[in-house]
Design an enzyme around this catalytic site. Structure first.
Site, PDB file in Angstrom:
ATOM      1  CE1 TYR A   1      -3.726   5.547   6.678  1.00  0.00           C
ATOM      2  CE2 TYR A   1      -4.032   7.754   5.362  1.00  0.00           C
ATOM      3  CZ  TYR A   1      -3.770   6.536   5.470  1.00  0.00           C
ATOM      4  OH  TYR A   1      -3.319   6.108   4.169  1.00  0.00           O
TER       5      TYR A   1
ATOM      6  CB  THR B   1      -6.050   0.778  -3.360  1.00  0.00           C
ATOM      7  OG1 THR B   1      -6.465   1.636  -2.336  1.00  0.00           O
ATOM      8  CG2 THR B   1      -5.323   1.453  -4.400  1.00  0.00           C
TER       9      THR B   1
END
Length: 259
Positions: free
Chosen positions: A152, A189
């Site tokens: 990532y 989220t």
């Protein structure tokens, strides 16, 4: 246009822009998730176009931009928000896993800005402020290392530098297209929830509570970012008030990277 508009930062940005009077192109790979976003934008009086969209597919970009051109004739802004997180130790991450996250997080932006260039240039030429805005959503993990997030981090670091390169080329060409990157910290989220689930699956934490407690200790503000925190910045960067901003990176992390 806001990619990944079905949830999280993308949903909040699309709805906030609609509330400010913008017309919206709001695709997502999960078309079923778009319903609430599209309904809210329409209730706010916005003209909105949605649809299923895989950001790593050149064909999907051609289709969604063709629809945008038919409906609006130009783009004043493009928010490359859609992304994929992988929380997994480097030595356990396969090359195929790395390639998958690279396609979604980096190649999508490579494709999108090239494909949308002519519509953005037209938007810039017709804008009172003389510019169109591209916002590439990176992460604080494109600036500092993350916990078991080598893949990532690599992709979000690439987004950071691709943004600066795009910005410099377009500024020197004088075409009016501004490009900036947004670097959120951990957010409240579904993406963050996925990261926590991956931490648990890899045996890095025993429970969701343990993961949340650990992550919050890294944030001086003591909380995760809310989608609205990020959406407010996106609206500013889409507006003429940010007309001199290009090649910049904006960190919204509650002080995480200041430690």
């Amino acid at each position: 246009m806001v990619t990944g508009a079905g949830a999280g930062f993308g949903k909040a940005a699309a709805e906030k822009l609609a509330s400010e009077g913008a017309s919206i192109v709001a695709p997502d790979i999960d078309a079923s998730a778009l319903g609430a976003t599209l309904d809210t934008c329409r209730r706010l009086g916005a003209k909105v176009v949605g649809g299923c969209h895989d950001v790593s597919s050149e064909r999907d970009w051609e289709q969604v931009l063709s629809k945008a051109e038919c409906e609006f004739g130009k783009l004043d802004g493009l928010i490359n928000n859609a992304g994929y997180m992988l929380t997994k130790p480097y030595l356990q991450t396969s090359l195929d896993e790395f390639r998958k996250i690279h396609r979604v997080n980096v190649e999508s932006i490579w494709i999108s800005v090239q494909a949308a260039y002519s519509l953005l240039k037209k938007g810039a030429s017709e804008s009172p402020g003389g510019s169109a805005s591209v916002i590439n959503v990176s992460s604080i993990y494109g600036q500092v290392s993350g916990f078991a997030q080598s893949a990532y981090c690599a992709t979000k670091g690439a987004v950071r530098m691709l943004t600066k390169s795009q910005a410099v080329e377009f500024a020197r060409a004088g075409d009016g297209i501004r490009v900036n990157s947004v670097h959120p910290g951990p957010g409240n989220t579904a993406l963050a929830q996925t990261g926590i689930a991956q931490m648990m699956a890899a045996g890095m934490v025993a429970s969701e509570d343990e993961a949340l407690t650990f992550l919050r200790t890294l944030i001086p503000a003591g909380r995760f970012a809310e989608a609205e925190d990020i959406a407010d910045l996106m609206v500013f960067l889409c507006s003429d008030a940010s007309r001199y901003f290009t090649g910049a990176e904006f960190t919204l992390d509650g002080g995480y990277t200041a430690l």
